[in-house]
Each structure stands twice: as C-alpha cells, then as structure tokens.
Design an enzyme around this catalytic site. Structure first.
Site, short mmCIF file in Angstrom:
data_model
loop_
_atom_site.label_atom_id
_atom_site.label_comp_id
_atom_site.label_asym_id
_atom_site.label_seq_id
_atom_site.Cartn_x
_atom_site.Cartn_y
_atom_site.Cartn_z
N PRO A 75 0.83 -1.21 0.00
CA PRO A 75 0.00 0.00 0.00
C PRO A 75 0.86 1.26 0.00
O PRO A 75 1.89 1.33 0.67
CB PRO A 75 -0.80 -0.13 1.30
CG PRO A 75 -0.94 -1.62 1.48
CD PRO A 75 0.37 -2.18 1.01
N CYS A 76 0.41 2.26 -0.76
CA CYS A 76 1.27 3.41 -1.05
C CYS A 76 0.75 4.72 -0.47
O CYS A 76 1.36 5.77 -0.70
CB CYS A 76 1.40 3.56 -2.57
SG CYS A 76 -0.19 3.78 -3.41
N GLN A 77 -0.35 4.69 0.29
CA GLN A 77 -0.98 5.95 0.70
C GLN A 77 -0.02 6.85 1.49
O GLN A 77 -0.09 8.07 1.41
CB GLN A 77 -2.23 5.68 1.52
CG GLN A 77 -3.39 5.11 0.73
CD GLN A 77 -3.35 3.59 0.66
OE1 GLN A 77 -2.31 2.97 0.88
NE2 GLN A 77 -4.48 2.98 0.36
N GLY A 78 0.87 6.24 2.26
CA GLY A 78 1.79 7.03 3.07
C GLY A 78 2.82 7.78 2.25
O GLY A 78 3.43 8.74 2.73
N PHE A 79 3.04 7.35 1.00
CA PHE A 79 4.03 8.01 0.14
C PHE A 79 3.39 8.87 -0.94
O PHE A 79 4.07 9.66 -1.58
CB PHE A 79 4.91 6.95 -0.54
CG PHE A 79 5.66 6.08 0.43
CD1 PHE A 79 6.62 6.62 1.27
CD2 PHE A 79 5.39 4.72 0.51
CE1 PHE A 79 7.32 5.81 2.17
CE2 PHE A 79 6.07 3.91 1.40
CZ PHE A 79 7.03 4.45 2.23
#
Length: 359
Positions: A75-79
C-alpha cells in the site's frame, strides 16, 4: 519461473506476470473483496487472505531456491502526493514486511511496485536508500525505475516506481533492464481506442455503475488544460479521450469518478463540450451559465477495467464502490507484462545461461 505475489489486490500485476509465463504458486491479499476477485480469476493459485504480518511465516514451507520471484505493490498511501505523505503511516511500513518475505524466500528476483513519489521526491530519498541498502545486505543488486504505463499499451498516464533486485549476480542488471524495457515500448493507445472496443454504456455488457450527479463547480478552479483544474463539483475530472487518461484513483465510485463525453466518444468530430466551456470561462473571466448535458457521464467499472488493461473476461467481486476501488488500486496489466518480460530476459541470461555453463 515460480512466484509469490504479495499485496495482490484484484490481481492486475498477476495478470501481466502470468501472461508472460510466470507460475504464481502463492499469493496474499488483505481486502476480502479483492481476495475473492483474485480467487475467482486465479483458481490455481493458493491465495491466503489476511495480514501478511501474520501469514509470512507460512512461506517457510517453501524449500530454499524453490521460489524464483517475489512481486507485489505494498500500500502506497503514506508516500502518495494524493495522501498525507506520512512516513509513520502504518501502510508505509508494509514495504518492510515485503522485504521480510524476500529475506525468508530468497528468490532470485524481486519486484516491488509503488507510487512515483517514492521514486522521485527528495523527502523519500532516505527510504529509497534504505530499501536498496537492505536488499544489498541480503545479497541483492537492487535498483529502481519510474515507468509510465502509457509507454506500454495502457491508455493511461500512470507513473509508478519499481524496485527490482537480483540475487547473487555480477551482471550489470540495471543496464540490461534498461535495454530490455526500451524494446517493449509501444505506440500510445488513446482512451477512445480502448473504449470503442467495448459494448455501449448502458447495455448489458457495460452497465451504468456510477450515478453520482455531475454539476458545474460554483467556483471553478482554472488551469491551462480543460482536463485539469476543477470545472465540476467533486474530484471527478473529464478525460481527454483523444489522449491517455490521468491516473485512475482508487476513490472512484462517487463524485471522484472520472467523466467523459459520450457524444465525443461516438463522433471524434463532434463539438468538445468541456473544451468549449473551458474556453468560455477563460474568456469571460467569470461564471458562465451552462447546464451539463446528458452526454457528459461518469465512466463505468467495465470502462475503468479496460483502461487498466484488465482482460474483458475478468470478473470482479463486491459492491460497485469496492470494484471501482479494486480497479483503481491495480497495477495496469500491460505495464506488469512489460516488467515481467524484461526481468525474464535477464533471468534467462543471468541465471539459466550461467547454470548451463556450470553444468
């Protein structure tokens, strides 16, 4: 090549790798609907639904050297620039869970996909360096490349970073990869090229799946392009069907679902309503009284899946909002296929050829 797929989602990356000849023997996905979609379309793969933190020890069942490849997109939401860009976001930390699996399985190759920001922004340089350093400590030559899906037969300008690692090799794998991936670049496909192959919207083969009202923004945000800015209420932006779509968001399903002009889809010579409205706004420098015509509509799940280059026979499980989310979260299948083709060429050269020489 025998592979393990992590954070598999609905299976977009898996479609591309399977089409390239990779045999996926074990996969993992947390989301229940996405897991059911994966199972429905990949009945021969062992799919384990749940948190990889609790399931990764299962992978010790595989004998050392029996898995050639690990791939997936944590998952990429933090970046993502579309998110809060929080390095302490729990989802950001899943890249290290991915690397833990690589350490357990010791595949010859790993491919980790993520948002462009992780591969480009200065604020994430330390994270990039840590990924490469950790891979090096495990015996991998690791590099990363940002690729645009539009270069590989995807009607979408979706840019993603790929961290790629090769175990115990002295070959210049980064240079070879660059050579191989260039060979796979294709002429660009437009949204119109893609969608004109589908049944008409509103028919059985392409039902209307988003009924969120389309209305003009009371205070439009203007940009040079009529396909940027905010001309409509909500975050759904119009598609330039004569070009490639912007990145389809996982938040589709409501008023963030992209918009297209049905009339322009059918007739390329028809008046472009969005462009005309944008021109009037720019000239008037104030509000323009217009009513959104009925031929301006949201894209369907069938159309979204086609833009992501899922096969037309692919079946999705879940409510409409869940299906939109699964599609938006996916790696475009054609992009995944190109990555797979490139690494298979390197695998054949760096490992199989070497093995034959020693034999």
């Amino acid at each position: 090549m025998r592979a393990v797929s992590l954070f598999a989602g609905a299976g977009g990356m898996d479609v591309g790798f399977s089409d390239a000849g990779v045999s996926i023997v074990w996969a993992n996905e947390l989301d229940l609907d996405a897991a059911q979609t994966y199972i429905k379309n990949n009945p021969d793969t062992m799919l384990r639904q749940g948190d990889i933190k609790r399931l990764k020890e299962e992978l010790q069942q595989f004998d050392e050297g029996s898995i050639d490849l690990v791939f997936g997109g944590p998952p990429c939401q933090g970046f993502s620039v579309a998110g809060k860009m929080d390095p302490d976001d729990e989802r950001s930390k899943l890249i290290w869970e991915y690397m833990d699996v690589v350490n357990i399985l010791k595949p010859k190759i790993f491919v980790m996909e993520n948002v462009k920001a992780l591969g480009k922004l200065q604020r994430w340089q330390s994270v990039r360096e840590k990924i490469v350093s950790r891979a090096h400590d495990m015996g991998y030559t690791c590099f990363y490349k940002v690729l645009n899906a539009a270069d590989f037969g995807v009607p979408q300008k979706r840019e993603r970073v790929f961290f790629i690692g090769f175990l115990d090799t002295d070959a210049d794998v980064e240079k070879i990869f660059e050579t191989e991936i260039i060979k796979l670049i294709k002429p660009r496909v437009t949204v119109r090229d893609c969608l004109r192959k589908l049944p008409p919207a509103g028919t059985e083969g392409n039902p209307i799946t988003c009924t969120a009202k389309i209305s003009l923004a009371a205070n439009p945000v203007m940009r040079k392009s009529p396909y940027a800015g905010m001309l409509f209420n909500g975050m759904g932006r119009p598609l330039d069907i004569s070009s490639q779509a912007n990145t389809l968001p996982a938040s589709m399903g409501g008023n963030k679902t992209p918009i297209l002009d049905e009339l322009l889809l059918e007739d390329p010579e028809a008046e472009n309503w969005v462009v005309q409205y944008h021109t009037e706004l720019a000239q008037a420098n104030k509000k323009v009284s217009r009513i959104v015509p009925s031929h301006i509509r949201r894209i369907t799940t069938v159309e979204a899946a086609a833009i992501q280059t899922f096969p037309p026979t692919y079946q999705f499980v879940g409510e409409k909002s869940s299906i939109y989310r699964q599609i938006g979260n996916a790696v475009p299948c054609n992009l995944a296929f190109a990555i797979a083709e490139a690494i298979i060429s390197i695998y054949n050269e760096a490992y199989l050829t070497k093995a034959r020489v020693y034999a």
